[in-house]
Design an enzyme around this catalytic site. Structure first.
Site, PDB file in Angstrom:
ATOM      1  N   GLU A  73      27.829  -4.816 -59.378  1.00 56.36           N
ATOM      2  CA  GLU A  73      27.825  -4.615 -60.512  1.00 56.36           C
ATOM      3  C   GLU A  73      29.076  -3.851 -60.619  1.00 56.36           C
ATOM      4  O   GLU A  73      30.283  -4.728 -61.935  1.00 56.36           O
ATOM      5  CB  GLU A  73      26.503  -3.888 -60.826  1.00 56.36           C
ATOM      6  N   HIS A 127      13.271  -0.829 -62.766  1.00 58.48           N
ATOM      7  CA  HIS A 127      13.345  -1.574 -63.579  1.00 58.48           C
ATOM      8  C   HIS A 127      12.738  -2.166 -64.976  1.00 58.48           C
ATOM      9  O   HIS A 127      12.424  -2.997 -65.217  1.00 58.48           O
ATOM     10  CB  HIS A 127      13.153  -3.452 -62.607  1.00 58.48           C
TER      11      HIS A 127
END
Lengths: 326, 310
Positions: free
Chosen positions: A59, A128
Site C-alpha cells: 500500500e 476490516h
C-alpha cells in the site's frame, strides 16, 4: 433511468473518466481482476494492463507511485481495498500528497484519487470494518468525499478525478449492492456541495454515508408520529458545505449529526462546533451526536449489531433534541 | 574525460562546498532557521549523478537536499532564499531546507521522511514510461532508508515493471547517529537488492569519475528501456547529521586522512589543477546568492492560506 448499484455506478464513472482522459489510470491490488467487489471489472479488457495495473500488497509504495505519477502529469486512481489499510499509506498521503502543492510554493500539483471503502456490518472484525474518515479530514491539502448513493458515488468520483488535488473517496461496503434508479452516467457532483436528501421542518439530521439511508428510515418512522426531519448529506467532508447545513438548522432550530465512526473525535464534533458557532442564536436544543461507542468493532454478530449506530439511534437523538424522549 | 568537462564537475562541486559552508555559518549566526543537514564531503555523488541528467529527468531528494538541488541546476540564490524563508525562494519560502522543489530543472521533490521519496520516483518513471519518453527518474537516499519497508516495496515494483528509475544510495556509513553495523547485518546496500536481479554496483562515492562512469552506464540502459538500477556510493559526511549535532558517536577524521578522500581535492589531483580559482569563483557566486536572498522579502502571511489547494 435504469436500476443500478452504487458499485456499478462507481465502475461506470471510472470507465468514463478513463475514456475521456488517457492520463487516468488505476492502480491497486487485484484491480485487473475486477477487485473483490467488481468495482474495476472489465476495465483491463477495455484499457489494457498499462492503465489498469495490478500491484503487489504494497500500500505504501502504491500510494507513493501515485503521488509521483500525479506530480509528473498522470491522473492516477489508487484503490486501497479497505480503509483500514490506508494506515500503511498514510505517510504518502499525509506527508507527500497533501503537502506537495503547498511546500513547493505552488509548483507541483497532485491530482490523485484514493478510493477505498469502510464501514462495519459484515462480520469483518476490527481490522476490516473501521470508519477512519475523521483522520483524513484533519490534514490540510486533502479533500474527502463520502458518497451515500449510487448517483453520488458516480458523481463525486467523477469530480474527484477532475480535481487537481488529492481526493480520498471513502465508499461504504454495505451500500455497494443497493439498487437505485439513476441515469447511466449521472452528472458530476461538485466537491463541497451538500444535498438536502429529505426536507423537513422539525429537526435537521446531518448524516454521513451509511447513516443517510438509516436517517431516511428514521424519518419515515418519526413521520408516523408527526415529526418531520430534514436529512442533509454533506457528501464531502473537506470541503464542508456549512452554508447548506446552517441554512437547514436556521429553519429547524435543532441538529443531530450522525455517522458510523466512533463518536469521540469524529467528524460530527467538527460539524457540531461549526454549527453552534454559526447558528448559536437559532438553536433551541444542544446538538446531539450519533456515533459508535469508543471501542473497536466487535466480531461476534450480536455484539457488532449492538455496536453499530442506525435508524433507532438517529430517531432517539431526534426525540432528544425535540424534548420528546421516548 | 575531457578537461573542460572535468573543470565543469569541479566548478559544480566547489559551488556546493562553498554554499554548504556558508549555510552552516548562517545557521550558527541564527540567520537560517530550522533543521539543516549539510552535504559537505558528499559532493561527488550529487554532481556525478545530476551532471549527467537532462532537465526533463526527474530527481527526488531527501533531507540532505541542497547539493542535489544545486547540481540539478537550481539557482543558488533561490535555494539560499528558500533556506532563509523568503518569498524569492524556490518554494516561495513554504518548503525550507528539506523540501526543495524546482520543477523547471526537474527537481520534483525532497522529503524529510526517510525513504518516503523512493516510490515517488517510481511514479515519475512510470509517467515517462507510459508517455513514451526516454526520461528517467532518480532518487537519492541514504543507507538509513534501506531498512524501511517502503524501500523494499519500491525495489520490487521498480524491477517488476522495469521502470526507468535509478536508485542512488549515498552510503555515508551513518544513519543519523548510528553506524550501519548497528542497524543491519548486510554491509553493502547493493547486496540488499541482489535477489531482485536489479543492475547494481557499489562505487567509491568520493571519486567523481567512478560515480559518473557507473551512473552514466546505468542511465543509458534505463533510457534504452532496460529498467532500473541501484548505485551505492560509499561516501563520507564531513559534518554532523544536522547542524548543531555534537557528534559524540564518532571520532573526527584526521585532516590528512580527509585530504586523501576529499572528492574535490581528488579531482583536482586528477586534473592537475589548484583549486583557488574555482573556490574563488564559487565564493563570488555564493556571495551573490546570499545578497539576493537577503534582499528578498519574507512572503506575505496570506500565502499560507493561498496554497493549501491547487
Amino acid at each position: 433511468m435504469n436500476e443500478t448499484t452504487y458499485l456499478e455506478a462507481t465502475r461506470r464513472a471510472l470507465a468514463a473518466a478513463m475514456r475521456a482522459d488517457p492520463r487516468v489510470l488505476v492502480l491497486g491490488e487485484d484491480v485487473a481482476e475486477g477487485g473483490p467487489w467488481g468495482a474495476t471489472a472489465g476495465l483491463v479488457e477495455e484499457f489494457g494492463p498499462e492503465r489498469v495495473r495490478n500491484t503487489p500488497i504494497s500500500e505504501a509504495a502504491i500510494a507513493g507511485i501515485a503521488v509521483g505519477a500525479a506530480q509528473s502529469g498522470l491522473r492516477p486512481v489508487v484503490e486501497i481495498m479497505f480503509v483500514d489499510f490506508v494506515t500503511l499509506a498514510l505517510d504518502q498521503l499525509v506527508n507527500q500528497a497533501a503537502k506537495s502543492h503547498f511546500m513547493s510554493g505552488g509548483q507541483l500539483t497532485c491530482p490523485l484519487v484514493l478510493r477505498t471503502q469502510g464501514g462495519a456490518g459484515q462480520r469483518g472484525g476490527a481490522q476490516h470494518s473501521q470508519s477512519l474518515e475523521a483522520w483524513l479530514t484533519h490534514v490540510p491539502g486533502l479533500k474527502v468525499a463520502m458518497p451515500s448513493s449510487a448517483a453520488d458515488a458516480s458523481g463525486l468520483f467523477a469530480s474527484a478525478i477532475l480535481d487537481d488535488n488529492p481526493v480520498v473517496v471513502v465508499e461504504n461496503k454495505t451500500l455497494y449492492f443497493r439498487r437505485e434508479r439513476v441515469p447511466d452516467l449521472p452528472p458530476p457532483v461538485p466537491l463541497g456541495r451538500a444535498c438536502v436528501v429529505r426536507p423537513g421542518r422539525d429537526a435537521t439530521v446531518v448524516a454521513l454515508s451509511r447513516l443517510v439511508p438509516e436517517a431516511l428510515a428514521a424519518a419515515d418512522a418519526l413521520a408516523a408520529d408527526g415529526i418531520e426531519i430534514e436529512v442533509v448529506d454533506p457528501r464531502t467532508l473537506v470541503p464542508l458545505d456549512l452554508d447548506t447545513i446552517a441554512a437547514s438548522v436556521k429553519r429547524t432550530h435543532r441538529l443531530v449529526v450522525a455517522h458510523e465512526a466512533v463518536e469521540h473525535g469524529g467528524v460530527g464534533a467538527e460539524i457540531a462546533a461549526q454549527v453552534q458557532h454559526t447558528c448559536f442564536d437559532d438553536l433551541d436544543a444542544p446538538v446531539e451526536r450519533v456515533g459508535a461507542p469508543f471501542a473497536p468493532v466487535p466480531f461476534s454478530p450480536p455484539l457488532e449489531d449492538a455496536y453499530l449506530p442506525g435508524r433507532a439511534e438517529v430517531a432517539a437523538a431526534v426525540r432528544t433534541v425535540l424534548g420528546r424522549a421516548a | 574525460m575531457q578537461t573542460e568537462e572535468g573543470f565543469e564537475l569541479l566548478r559544480s562541486m566547489w559551488r556546493i562546498r562553498v554554499f554548504e559552508e556558508r549555510v552552516g555559518a548562517l545557521t550558527r549566526a541564527n540567520e537560517i532557521h530550522g533543521l539543516i543537514h549539510l552535504s559537505v564531503g558528499q559532493e561527488a555523488v550529487a554532481v556525478g549523478v545530476c551532471g549527467a541528467l537532462r532537465d526533463d529527468d526527474a530527481v527526488y531528494s531527501n533531507h540532505r537536499a541542497h547539493g542535489h538541488a544545486l547540481a540539478k541546476g537550481a539557482p543558488p540564490a533561490k535555494v539560499m532564499a528558500e533556506l532563509m524563508g523568503r518569498e524569492g525562494g524556490l518554494c516561495r519560502g513554504l518548503g525550507g531546507s528539506m523540501h526543495l522543489v524546482d520543477v523547471e530543472h526537474g527537481l520534483l521533490g525532497a522529503t524529510g521522511v526517510v525513504g518516503g521519496n523512493v516510490p515517488l520516483a517510481l511514479g515519475s518513471a512510470l509517467a515517462a514510461q507510459l508517455g513514451g519518453s526516454d526520461a528517467v527518474a532518480v532518487v537519492f537516499f541514504g543507507d538509513g532508508a534501506v531498512q524501511g519497508g517502503i524501500f523494499v516495496e519500491s525495489v520490487n515494483l521498480a524491477t517488476l515493471w522495469r521502470l526507468p528509475v535509478l536508485l542512488v544510495c549515498e552510503n555515508n556509513g551513518f544513519a543519523e547517529f548510528t553506524p550501519r553495523s548497528a542497524h543491519t547485518t548486510v554491509e553493502r546496500v547493493s547486496d540488499v537488492v541482489a535477489p531482485y536481479g536489479i543492475a547494481r554496483e557499489t562505487v567509491d562515492g568520493n571519486d567523481i569519475i567512478a560515480v559518473r562512469g557507473a551512473f552514466t552506464a546505468f542511465l543509458a540502459a534505463a533510457r534504452a528501456g532496460e529498467g532500473p538500477a541501484l548505485l551505492e556510493c560509499l561516501t563520507h559526511r564531513l559534518r554532523g547529521h544536522y547542524e548543531g549535532d555534537p557528534q559524540r558517536y564518532r571520532e573526527a577524521l584526521a585532516e590528512e586522512e580527509w585530504q586523501q578522500i576529499d572528492p574535490i581535492l581528488r579531482l583536482q589531483r586528477t586534473l592537475e589543477v589548484e583549486g583557488e580559482e574555482f573556490e574563488a569563483e564559487a565564493r563570488a557566486e555564493v556571495d551573490a546568492a546570499e545578497r539576493l536572498a537577503r534582499e528578498s522579502p519574507f512572503p506575505p502571511a496570506s500565502l499560507t492560506a493561498e496554497l493549501v489547494y491547487a
